[in-house]
Design a protein around this motif. Structure first.
Motif, PDB file in Angstrom:
ATOM      1  N   LEU A  46       0.814  -1.206   0.000  1.00 52.37           N
ATOM      2  CA  LEU A  46       0.000   0.000   0.000  1.00 52.37           C
ATOM      3  C   LEU A  46       0.849   1.257   0.000  1.00 52.37           C
ATOM      4  O   LEU A  46       0.523   2.237  -0.633  1.00 52.37           O
ATOM      5  CB  LEU A  46      -0.898   0.028   1.241  1.00 52.37           C
ATOM      6  CG  LEU A  46      -2.086  -0.921   1.229  1.00 52.37           C
ATOM      7  CD1 LEU A  46      -2.773  -0.892   2.574  1.00 52.37           C
ATOM      8  CD2 LEU A  46      -3.074  -0.544   0.138  1.00 52.37           C
TER       9      LEU A  46
ATOM     10  N   ALA B 244      -5.147  -3.816  -8.574  1.00 53.71           N
ATOM     11  CA  ALA B 244      -4.203  -2.797  -9.018  1.00 53.71           C
ATOM     12  C   ALA B 244      -2.869  -2.987  -8.309  1.00 53.71           C
ATOM     13  O   ALA B 244      -1.798  -2.805  -8.891  1.00 53.71           O
ATOM     14  CB  ALA B 244      -4.772  -1.409  -8.738  1.00 53.71           C
ATOM     15  N   GLN B 245      -2.918  -3.362  -7.036  1.00 48.87           N
ATOM     16  CA  GLN B 245      -1.697  -3.627  -6.288  1.00 48.87           C
ATOM     17  C   GLN B 245      -0.987  -4.846  -6.864  1.00 48.87           C
ATOM     18  O   GLN B 245       0.253  -4.887  -6.939  1.00 48.87           O
ATOM     19  CB  GLN B 245      -2.021  -3.884  -4.805  1.00 48.87           C
ATOM     20  CG  GLN B 245      -2.728  -2.750  -4.099  1.00 48.87           C
ATOM     21  CD  GLN B 245      -1.848  -1.528  -3.907  1.00 48.87           C
ATOM     22  OE1 GLN B 245      -0.648  -1.581  -4.123  1.00 48.87           O
ATOM     23  NE2 GLN B 245      -2.450  -0.424  -3.531  1.00 48.87           N
TER      24      GLN B 245
ATOM     25  N   THR C 293      -1.065  -5.870  -9.927  1.00 50.42           N
ATOM     26  CA  THR C 293      -0.444  -5.450 -11.183  1.00 50.42           C
ATOM     27  C   THR C 293       0.858  -4.716 -10.907  1.00 50.42           C
ATOM     28  O   THR C 293       1.850  -4.899 -11.611  1.00 50.42           O
ATOM     29  CB  THR C 293      -1.422  -4.559 -11.969  1.00 50.42           C
ATOM     30  OG1 THR C 293      -2.649  -5.270 -12.126  1.00 50.42           O
ATOM     31  CG2 THR C 293      -0.870  -4.209 -13.333  1.00 50.42           C
ATOM     32  N   LYS C 294       0.862  -3.906  -9.868  1.00 54.51           N
ATOM     33  CA  LYS C 294       2.077  -3.192  -9.490  1.00 54.51           C
ATOM     34  C   LYS C 294       3.139  -4.183  -9.007  1.00 54.51           C
ATOM     35  O   LYS C 294       4.308  -4.093  -9.358  1.00 54.51           O
ATOM     36  CB  LYS C 294       1.731  -2.200  -8.374  1.00 54.51           C
ATOM     37  CG  LYS C 294       2.853  -1.213  -8.055  1.00 54.51           C
ATOM     38  CD  LYS C 294       2.364  -0.122  -7.131  1.00 54.51           C
ATOM     39  CE  LYS C 294       2.129  -0.629  -5.731  1.00 54.51           C
ATOM     40  NZ  LYS C 294       1.582   0.410  -4.834  1.00 54.51           N
ATOM     41  N   LEU C 295       2.697  -5.152  -8.216  1.00 55.28           N
ATOM     42  CA  LEU C 295       3.613  -6.139  -7.653  1.00 55.28           C
ATOM     43  C   LEU C 295       4.331  -6.935  -8.740  1.00 55.28           C
ATOM     44  O   LEU C 295       5.537  -7.156  -8.664  1.00 55.28           O
ATOM     45  CB  LEU C 295       2.828  -7.076  -6.727  1.00 55.28           C
ATOM     46  CG  LEU C 295       3.595  -8.140  -5.948  1.00 55.28           C
ATOM     47  CD1 LEU C 295       4.716  -7.541  -5.162  1.00 55.28           C
ATOM     48  CD2 LEU C 295       2.629  -8.855  -5.001  1.00 55.28           C
TER      49      LEU C 295
ATOM     50  N   VAL D  27       7.309   1.788 -14.756  1.00 54.72           N
ATOM     51  CA  VAL D  27       6.146   1.081 -14.244  1.00 54.72           C
ATOM     52  C   VAL D  27       5.246   0.736 -15.423  1.00 54.72           C
ATOM     53  O   VAL D  27       5.130   1.501 -16.360  1.00 54.72           O
ATOM     54  CB  VAL D  27       5.395   1.951 -13.222  1.00 54.72           C
ATOM     55  CG1 VAL D  27       4.133   1.253 -12.742  1.00 54.72           C
ATOM     56  CG2 VAL D  27       6.301   2.255 -12.053  1.00 54.72           C
ATOM     57  N   ASP D  28       4.672  -0.404 -15.383  1.00 47.51           N
ATOM     58  CA  ASP D  28       3.794  -0.879 -16.439  1.00 47.51           C
ATOM     59  C   ASP D  28       2.711   0.150 -16.744  1.00 47.51           C
ATOM     60  O   ASP D  28       1.945   0.529 -15.866  1.00 47.51           O
ATOM     61  CB  ASP D  28       3.146  -2.173 -15.956  1.00 47.51           C
ATOM     62  CG  ASP D  28       2.320  -2.833 -17.028  1.00 47.51           C
ATOM     63  OD1 ASP D  28       2.084  -2.207 -18.080  1.00 47.51           O
ATOM     64  OD2 ASP D  28       1.906  -3.961 -16.814  1.00 47.51           O
TER      65      ASP D  28
ATOM     66  N   ALA E 118      -0.787  -0.334 -15.455  1.00 55.42           N
ATOM     67  CA  ALA E 118      -1.147  -0.288 -14.040  1.00 55.42           C
ATOM     68  C   ALA E 118      -2.099   0.872 -13.798  1.00 55.42           C
ATOM     69  O   ALA E 118      -1.810   1.995 -14.147  1.00 55.42           O
ATOM     70  CB  ALA E 118       0.106  -0.124 -13.188  1.00 55.42           C
ATOM     71  N   GLY E 119      -3.208   0.582 -13.231  1.00 53.85           N
ATOM     72  CA  GLY E 119      -4.206   1.627 -13.022  1.00 53.85           C
ATOM     73  C   GLY E 119      -3.882   2.498 -11.837  1.00 53.85           C
ATOM     74  O   GLY E 119      -4.130   3.684 -11.826  1.00 53.85           O
ATOM     75  N   PHE E 120      -3.293   1.862 -10.816  1.00 61.56           N
ATOM     76  CA  PHE E 120      -3.152   2.586  -9.571  1.00 61.56           C
ATOM     77  C   PHE E 120      -1.902   3.444  -9.552  1.00 61.56           C
ATOM     78  O   PHE E 120      -0.834   3.001  -9.870  1.00 61.56           O
ATOM     79  CB  PHE E 120      -3.103   1.601  -8.413  1.00 61.56           C
ATOM     80  CG  PHE E 120      -2.841   2.248  -7.095  1.00 61.56           C
ATOM     81  CD1 PHE E 120      -1.595   2.210  -6.517  1.00 61.56           C
ATOM     82  CD2 PHE E 120      -3.866   2.929  -6.452  1.00 61.56           C
ATOM     83  CE1 PHE E 120      -1.355   2.821  -5.299  1.00 61.56           C
ATOM     84  CE2 PHE E 120      -3.629   3.545  -5.237  1.00 61.56           C
ATOM     85  CZ  PHE E 120      -2.376   3.487  -4.650  1.00 61.56           C
TER      86      PHE E 120
ATOM     87  N   ARG F 150      -0.327   6.979  -7.271  1.00 64.70           N
ATOM     88  CA  ARG F 150      -0.676   8.046  -6.347  1.00 64.70           C
ATOM     89  C   ARG F 150      -0.265   9.424  -6.837  1.00 64.70           C
ATOM     90  O   ARG F 150      -0.657  10.426  -6.273  1.00 64.70           O
ATOM     91  CB  ARG F 150      -0.014   7.776  -4.997  1.00 64.70           C
ATOM     92  CG  ARG F 150      -0.652   6.585  -4.318  1.00 64.70           C
ATOM     93  CD  ARG F 150       0.254   6.073  -3.213  1.00 64.70           C
ATOM     94  NE  ARG F 150      -0.204   6.546  -1.926  1.00 64.70           N
ATOM     95  CZ  ARG F 150       0.562   6.675  -0.873  1.00 64.70           C
ATOM     96  NH1 ARG F 150       1.831   6.423  -0.954  1.00 64.70           N
ATOM     97  NH2 ARG F 150       0.073   7.089   0.270  1.00 64.70           N
TER      98      ARG F 150
ATOM     99  N   LEU G  57      11.002  -0.643  -5.403  1.00 66.91           N
ATOM    100  CA  LEU G  57       9.865  -1.475  -4.995  1.00 66.91           C
ATOM    101  C   LEU G  57      10.344  -2.824  -4.464  1.00 66.91           C
ATOM    102  O   LEU G  57       9.817  -3.329  -3.479  1.00 66.91           O
ATOM    103  CB  LEU G  57       8.915  -1.669  -6.177  1.00 66.91           C
ATOM    104  CG  LEU G  57       7.686  -2.551  -5.933  1.00 66.91           C
ATOM    105  CD1 LEU G  57       6.892  -2.111  -4.729  1.00 66.91           C
ATOM    106  CD2 LEU G  57       6.776  -2.552  -7.150  1.00 66.91           C
TER     107      LEU G  57
ATOM    108  N   GLU H 225       9.560  -4.257  -0.869  1.00 61.49           N
ATOM    109  CA  GLU H 225       8.848  -5.529  -0.794  1.00 61.49           C
ATOM    110  C   GLU H 225       9.454  -6.429   0.266  1.00 61.49           C
ATOM    111  O   GLU H 225       8.768  -7.191   0.943  1.00 61.49           O
ATOM    112  CB  GLU H 225       8.919  -6.220  -2.157  1.00 61.49           C
ATOM    113  CG  GLU H 225       8.073  -7.455  -2.262  1.00 61.49           C
ATOM    114  CD  GLU H 225       8.335  -8.232  -3.545  1.00 61.49           C
ATOM    115  OE1 GLU H 225       8.587  -7.590  -4.579  1.00 61.49           O
ATOM    116  OE2 GLU H 225       8.305  -9.468  -3.494  1.00 61.49           O
TER     117      GLU H 225
END
Lengths: 535, 462
Positions: free
Chosen positions: A17, A377-378, A380-382, B16-17, B20-22, B24, B176, B180
Motif C-alpha cells: 500500500l 491494481a496492487q 499489477t504493481k507487484l 512502471v507498467d 497499471a491503473g493505480f 498516487r 519497490l 517488498e
C-alpha cells in the motif's frame, strides 16, 4: 465480506500500500517515529565491544541473514538429488557402482526422460526467434501465421523485447478464449489473466499479496498433506502460517470437508486463516477431485471466508476411468451467483506439464476471479517488480491455448503427438500401480492423474531406529540406500508431508516404458532385500 | 515504419507498467492513459510515436543473426539438418543441446544454471577483468532481478529495520523490490553538476542519517548508471569499496549496462576487478554481489530473461541458503541461459556492432535545458529549468512540472520521454529521461521534435 480489500479492510500488506515510485527524500518510508534515535549506532557499538560483532566478521552471516530463509526446504531438489548428481559425476569418472546410470525419477521433467517436444510448438517459437525462417518453405503455413501474429503483438516485432508485466496482450486474450471454451462458454476476461514465469511465480505472488498481520492475526494458509513443497517453502519464506489438512489415503487421497473443518478450527486458535490451496490433479498424490468435492470445497471457502488458490497445472493429465478434470472456475460459476459473485479465486496453469512438458520455458498463467479492484491494481504493481515473464514462455502459452485446429495443416501431426504422450502416461500410470502393488510392504493408490506415484512403504522397526539414530527421516534413509544401491533417485515422503508414523516416496511415471519396468522391478528387489536386512 | 518505443508498450528497467491503473501521483494516471491511447492510435501520422527499432533486423549485423540462428536451432533442432545454417551456428547449438537433459531446452536445469554455461560466464568475467579468477561456484544464473540477494540480506525485526543505501535518481522497480522485502531506503544523492558523480562524502552523510532510524547493511550501486548514464572512475570505485569496508556494508553492484560505454576517454571497471587489486585485507573481506544481464548491451534481448549474479566473499553457510532459495524457483529459463552463453562467448573474430549513438550536444543550444555528457548506458537525463510561470501553471493543474511537460510533449509531438519525478531528483529540480541508443535518423527526428516543442514551451512561459 471480501477477503482481500484495498482501503476498507486493510488486509493487503502495508509495504504494498505504501509504495510510491519516488523514494522519500526527507524521511524513510516507514513510520518509525516510535523508534528511538541513535539506537542502532549505540547497539552496534555495544555489540562490537562485547565481541559479538567482531570487526573482521562478515556482514552477511547465518545469524544476520533473513531468518525466514533458514526455514525454507524444497525436497524435490534437496539433499538426495545433490547426492544423485555426485554419484553421476563419480560414474563419469569411472567409479564402479552396482548400476550404470542414475535414474532421476525425482522431478516432473518429461523431456529429461526422453519425451519429445510437440513439433508445432517448437516450429512456431523458432520462427518467432529467427523471423528469416518465415521465408523457409519447410515450415507449415499455420505455424507461420501463428508466429506472425505473436511477433506483431510483441514489442518491436521481437521475441527478445520486454513485454508488459502482465504479459503480451494477444496471449492473454487467447488464454481467456481458451478458458471460455474449456469451461463451456463461461466468460473469461483477459484483464483477469496474468502471464507468469511458470505457475510457481503466480502462486508465490498471490501468497505474497495475502500474507499480512502479526502473531495471532498472521495469515494462515491451508494446504493439503501431502503437498508439493513449493507451498511449504513459500509459506516459510514469507513467514505465513502453514495449516495442514490431511488427504485421506484410504479413500484414494480424497478430500474430506470434515477434515478441512477440523484443521481450520484448530488453526483459528493461533493465526488468521485466509487462504485455501488445493492442487487438482494432485501432486504428489495424483488424485483427481470429483465434481461434488470441488463444489463442497467452494461452499466451504465461501462459508469460512477463504481465498481459494486452485493449482491446476496437471489439468490434461487425467488417466483413470471415471475421472474427469473439472476446473474450479467452471464449477464456481455453475453454482450460481450466490457463489460466483463472491468467492475469490486464483487458478494456475503452466507449460511445464500436461502433454507439452516444457519446463525450461518457464511459461504459465493465472486467472484471478472476484478480486477487489484496488487489490488487483496492487497485484499489477507487484508483478511489475520482476519486469516480465520470459517472452518465449508467453509465446508457448499462446500456442498451448491456441493449438492447431481441424483443417489446419499441422493438426494431424499435432493430435498424433499429443495423444501419444498422454496415452503413454496413462499406460505408465497403470503399470506403476500394478507392479508396486505386487510388492509386499508397498501399497500404491491408483494414479488417477498428474505424473507421480506416491506409494506407502512399510519399514521394519530396526530401519526406523537406525534412521532416527542418524537424525534422518526413515523414508529419507530408505531412499538414500535405494539411490546408493540401485541408482534410482526418488523423493522421500517426508519432503511432501504425511501422517505421523507413515512413510512414502514420490516417484515419477515419466521414464520410457521399458526403463520404467526395469526401475520398478529393481525397486521391488531392493524393497524385499531392505525388509529382510532390517527384520 | 517506426516501431513502438520499447518503454511504452513494454518494460524497460525502471518503468512502471503503463497498464497499471493505480498511481498516487496526480497526472500519472492521465499520462499513462494518454500513452496507451497513443499506442492504440499508432499508424495515424499525426500521433505516430517515436520508437526504437528493436526488432528492425535489417540494421543488425551478421553477428546478431548468429544469436537468433543458434536460439532457433535450439528451439527446433530439425534446423540442424538444414544446409542454410552456418557451421558455427550448428556446432554451438549442438554443444548447448548436449548440456540439456534429454537434449531438449524444455527440460529443467540445475537451479543455479547449466554448469557449462556457468563456466563460460566465469571465463567471460575473468577475461573482462584481465585475469582475475572467477569460480563457477559463485555464479548464479537467474532471470534478471536482484530479489534473491535482497531477500537474504534483509532481516527486519520490530526493533530494527534493515536499511539499503540507494542512489537518487534510480529506477523505480528496484526501489519497490527493496520495499517488498521490508527494508528502509536510505537515499544518497548523485551529483548532477559533476556528471552525476557518486561522492563518498554524500554516502557518508546518508549513512549517518540512516543509522539514526534503521540498520543499514547494504549499499546499492548502479554502474553504469540508470537513468544517469554516468560511469564511475576507477578511483571512485576504490573509494566506495573502502567506504563499504569501513562501514561494514554489503555491496550490491548492478553492472547490467557494462557493455554500453561510449566515450573515448571512459572505460568500465568492474567492482570485482577493482576490489581484487586493493590489498588482501579488503579484497578478501568485502562482501559483494555483482549483477549482469543479456537485457542491455548489443544483444538487448530483455524478453529472454537471462542474467547472472557473481558472489564475492560470501559466507559459505549463507551461500548454501542462497542455493536453497534458488532451488525453490526451480530453474532460470533455459533460453535466457543460452542467450547468456552467447553473450559471454560471442563469435570471434569480428566484434558485434553496438547501436550507433548520435550527439546530444543539441541540448547545449537550447535555453532552459542542460545535459550532463553521456558516458554509458541507454539514457540521458537532461535538466529542465522552468520559469516561475511554468511552475505556477503546473501547480494549478496539480501536477509535477516535468510530468506536465512530458504530457504536453507527447500530445503535441508524439515523442515519449519519462519525467524525472519517476526516478527521484533534488527538490525543485526537474528532468526528463530520454532513450538514446537508437538509429541515427530516429534520434535526429526525436531531437528535432523535442527542440521544436521545447523552444515553443520556453517562449510561452518566459
Amino acid at each position: 465480506l471480501v477477503v482481500l480489500r484495498g482501503s476498507l479492510y486493510p488486509t493487503v500488506p502495508d509495504w504494498v500500500l505504501n509504495f510510491s515510485p519516488l523514494p522519500s527524500l526527507s524521511s524513510p518510508h516507514r513510520n518509525l517515529s516510535a523508534f528511538p534515535a541513535a539506537q542502532s549506532e549505540h547497539l552496534q557499538q555495544k555489540m562490537s565491544e562485547n565481541g559479538a560483532l567482531p570487526l573482521r566478521g562478515k556482514v552477511l552471516t547465518v545469524d544476520t541473514m533473513n531468518a525466514n530463509v533458514k526455514k525454507v526446504d524444497y525436497a524435490v531438489r534437496g539433499p538426495i538429488v545433490q547426492r544423485a548428481v555426485q554419484i553421476e559425476k563419480e560414474l563419469k569418472e569411472g567409479v564402479k557402482k552396482p548400476f550404470e546410470e542414475v535414474i532421476k525419477a525425482n522431478i516432473g521433467d518429461a523431456h529429461a526422460m526422453g519425451q519429445r517436444p510437440i513439433t508445432f510448438f517448437r516450429q512456431v517459437i523458432a520462427l518467432c526467434t529467427y523471423p528469416q525462417l518465415l521465408d523457409d518453405n519447410k515450415f507449415p503455413e499455420d505455424a507461420k501465421n501463428r508466429a506472425r501474429r505473436i511477433l506483431q503483438s510483441c514489442g518491436g516485432n521481437s521475441i527478445g523485447a520486454y513485454t508488459t508485466s502482465q504479459g503480451i496482450d494477444c496471449v492473454r486474450h487467447d488464454v481467456a478464449s481458451y478458458i471460455q471454451r474449456r469451461d463451456g462458454g463461461i466468460p473469461s476476461d483477459p484483464d483477469n489473466i496474468y502471464l507468469t514465469t511458470g505457475a510457481s511465480d503466480g502462486i508465490v505472488t498471490i501468497l505474497k499479496l495475502l500474507t499480512a498481520g502479526e502473531g495471532r492475526t498472521r495469515t494462515g494458509v491451508m494446504i493439503s498433506i501431502p503437498q508439493y513443497p513449493l507451498y511449504s517453502a513459500s509459506i516459510a519464506e514469507l513467514g505465513a502460517v502453514q495449516i495442514n489438512y490431511y488427504l485421506n489415503e484410504e479413500k484414494c487421497w480424497s478430500l474430506d470437508i470434515s477434515e478441512l473443518q477440523r484443521s481450520l478450527h484448530a488453526a483459528r486458535e493461533h493465526c488468521n486463516p485466509r487462504v485455501l490451496c488445493i492442487i487438482n490433479p494432485g501432486n504428489p498424490t495424483g488424485q483427481v477431485q470429483s465434481r461434488q468435492c470441488i463444489e463442497d470445497v467452494i461452499r466451504f471457502a465461501a462459508k469460512e471466508n477463504l481465498f481459494l488458490m486452485a493449482d491446476e497445472v496437471y489439468q490434461d493429465n487425467v488417466y483413470a476411468e471415471g475421472c474427469e478434470f473439472h476446473s474450479f472456475k467452471k464449477v464456481l460459476f455453475e453454482m450460481g451467483p450466490e457463489y460466483s459473485s463472491k468467492v475469490e479465486l486464483a487458478s494456475f496453469h503452466s507449460t511445464s506439464k500436461c502433454y507439452m512438458g516444457e519446463c525450461g520455458f518457464r511459461g504459465g498463467y493465472m486467472e484471478v476471479i472476484n478480486m477487489d479492484p484496488e487489490v488487483k491494481a496492487q497485484l499489477t504493481k507487484l508483478v511489475s517488480v520482476r519486469l516480465c515473464p520470459p517472452a518465449p514462455g508467453q509465446a508457448l502459452m499462446d500456442l498451448v491455448v491456441n493449438s492447431p485446429q481441424p483443417g489446419e495443416p499441422s493438426y494431424q501431426t499435432f493430435m498424433k503427438e499429443r495423444t501419444a504422450v498422454l496415452s503413454a502416461l496413462a499406460e505408465k500410470a497403470k503399470l506403476t500401480e500394478e507392479i508396486l502393488n505386487t510388492v509386499p510392504g508397498i501399497s500404491c493408490n491408483p494414479v488417477q492423474g498428474a505424473m507421480y506415484s506416491f506409494p506407502r512403504i512399510t519399514l521394519p522397526e530396526r530401519a526406523i531406529n537406525e534412521a532416527k539414530a542418524k537424525g534422518q527421516a526413515p523414508d529419507m534413509f530408505y531412499c538414500m540406500k535405494l539411490l546408493e544401491e540401485s541408482g534410482i533417485c526418488l523423493v522421500p515422503g517426508s519432503g511432501f508431508g504425511q501422517r505421523e508414523g507413515t512413510y512414502h516416496f514420490r516417484m515419477t511415471i515419466l521414464p520410457p516404458t521399458d526403463k520404467l519396468k526395469i526401475m520398478l522391478n529393481k525397486l521391488k528387489e531392493f524393497h524385499q532385500k531392505f525388509t529382510q536386512q532390517y527384520s | 515504419g517506426v516501431a513502438e518505443y520499447s518503454v511504452i508498450r513494454g518494460r524497460d528497467i525502471g518503468d512502471v507498467d503503463p497498464n497499471a491503473g493505480f498511481n498516487r501521483q496526480t497526472g500519472r494516471v492521465q499520462y499513462q492513459q494518454t500513452v496507451t491511447n497513443k499506442v492504440i492510435q499508432k499508424g495515424n501520422p499525426k500521433t505516430e510515436l517515436m520508437g526504437t527499432p528493436v526488432g528492425d533486423r535489417n540494421n543488425w549485423s551478421i553477428s546478431n543473426y548468429f544469436y537468433l540462428q543458434v536460439l532457433a536451432a535450439c528451439f527446433y533442432p530439425a534446423l540442424l539438418e538444414d544446409d542454410s545454417l552456418p557451421l558455427d551456428v550448428k556446432q554451438r547449438a549442438e554443444s548447448l543441446l548436449r548440456e540439456c537433459d534429454g537434449g531438449s531446452i524444455g527440460s529443467y536445469t540445475d537451479s543455479s544454471g547449466i554448469t557449462k554455461i556457468k563456466h563460460c560466464v566465469s571465463q567471460f568475467i575473468t577475461r573482462r577483468d584481465g585475469g582475475v579468477p572467477s569460480s563457477p561456484d559463485n555464479i548464479f544464473i537467474k532471470s534478471g532481478s536482484q530479489t534473491i540477494m535482497l531477500k537474504l540480506l534483509i532481516h527486519s525485526k520490530d526493533s530494527c529495520q534493515t536499511g539499503v543505501l540507494i542512489p537518487v535518481p534510480t529506477y523505480a522497480s528496484f526501489t519497490l523490490a527493496v520495499e517488498e522485502q521490508g527494508a528502509a531506503i536510505i537515499p544518497y544523492h548523485l551529483c548532477e553538476e559533476q556528471g552525476w558523480m557518486l561522492q563518498v562524502e554524500e554516502l557518508r552523510k546518508a549513512l549517518h542519517t540512516g543509522r539514526k532510524t534503521c540498520n543499514p547493511v547494504a549499499l546499492y550501486i548502479c554502474n553504469p548508471g540508470n537513468p544517469t548514464g554516468h560511469i564511475q572512475s576507477r578511483k571512485s570505485i576504490e573509494e566506495v569499496i573502502r567506504f563499504a569496508a569501513e562501514e561494514r556494508l554489503f555491496i550490491l553492484a548492478d553492472e547490467v549496462y557494462q557493455s554500453c560505454v561510449y566515450g573515448d576517454d571512459t572505460e568500465f571497471y568492474s567492482y570485482k576487478k577493482v576490489l581484487s587489486e586493493m590489498g588482501s585485507t579488503i579484497s578478501s573481506t568485502v562482501e559483494m554481489a555483482s549483477f549482469n544481464s543479456v537485457s542491455k548491451g548489443f544483444m538487448g534481448e530483455c524478453g529472454l530473461r537471462g542474467g547472472y549474479m557473481e558472489l564475492v566473499n560470501l559466507d559459505p553457510a549463507v551461500k548454501q541458503y542462497a542455493s536453497r532459495l534458488f532451488s525453490t524457483r526451480s530453474c532460470p529459463p533455459v533460453v535466457g541461459q543460452i542467450a547468456l552463453d552467447l553473450m559471454a562467448d560471442p563469435p570471434k573474430p569480428g566484434d558485434p556492432s553496438y547501436p550507433t549513438f548520435s550527439e546530444v550536444g543539441v541540448f547545449a543550444e537550447l535555453p532552459g535545458i542542460s545535459c550532463q555528457p553521456l558516458k554509458a548506458g541507454f539514457f540521458v537525463f537532461p535538466c529542465l529549468h522552468f520559469s516561475l510561470k511554468a511552475i505556477k501553471w503546473a501547480k494549478k493543474r496539480q501536477m509535477e512540472p516535468d510530468m506536465l511537460y512530458c504530457l504536453c510533449l507527447l500530445e503535441e509531438t508524439g515523442l515519449h520521454v519519462r519525467p524525472g519525478c519517476e526516478y527521484g531528483q533534488r527538490k525543485d529540480s526537474h528532468h526528463i529521461r530520454l532513450f538514446v541508443a537508437t538509429q541515427e535518423n530516429i534520434m535526429e527526428d526525436a531531437l528535432q521534435r523535442l527542440k521544436t516543442f521545447h523552444t515553443r514551451f520556453m517562449k510561452e512561459f518566459s
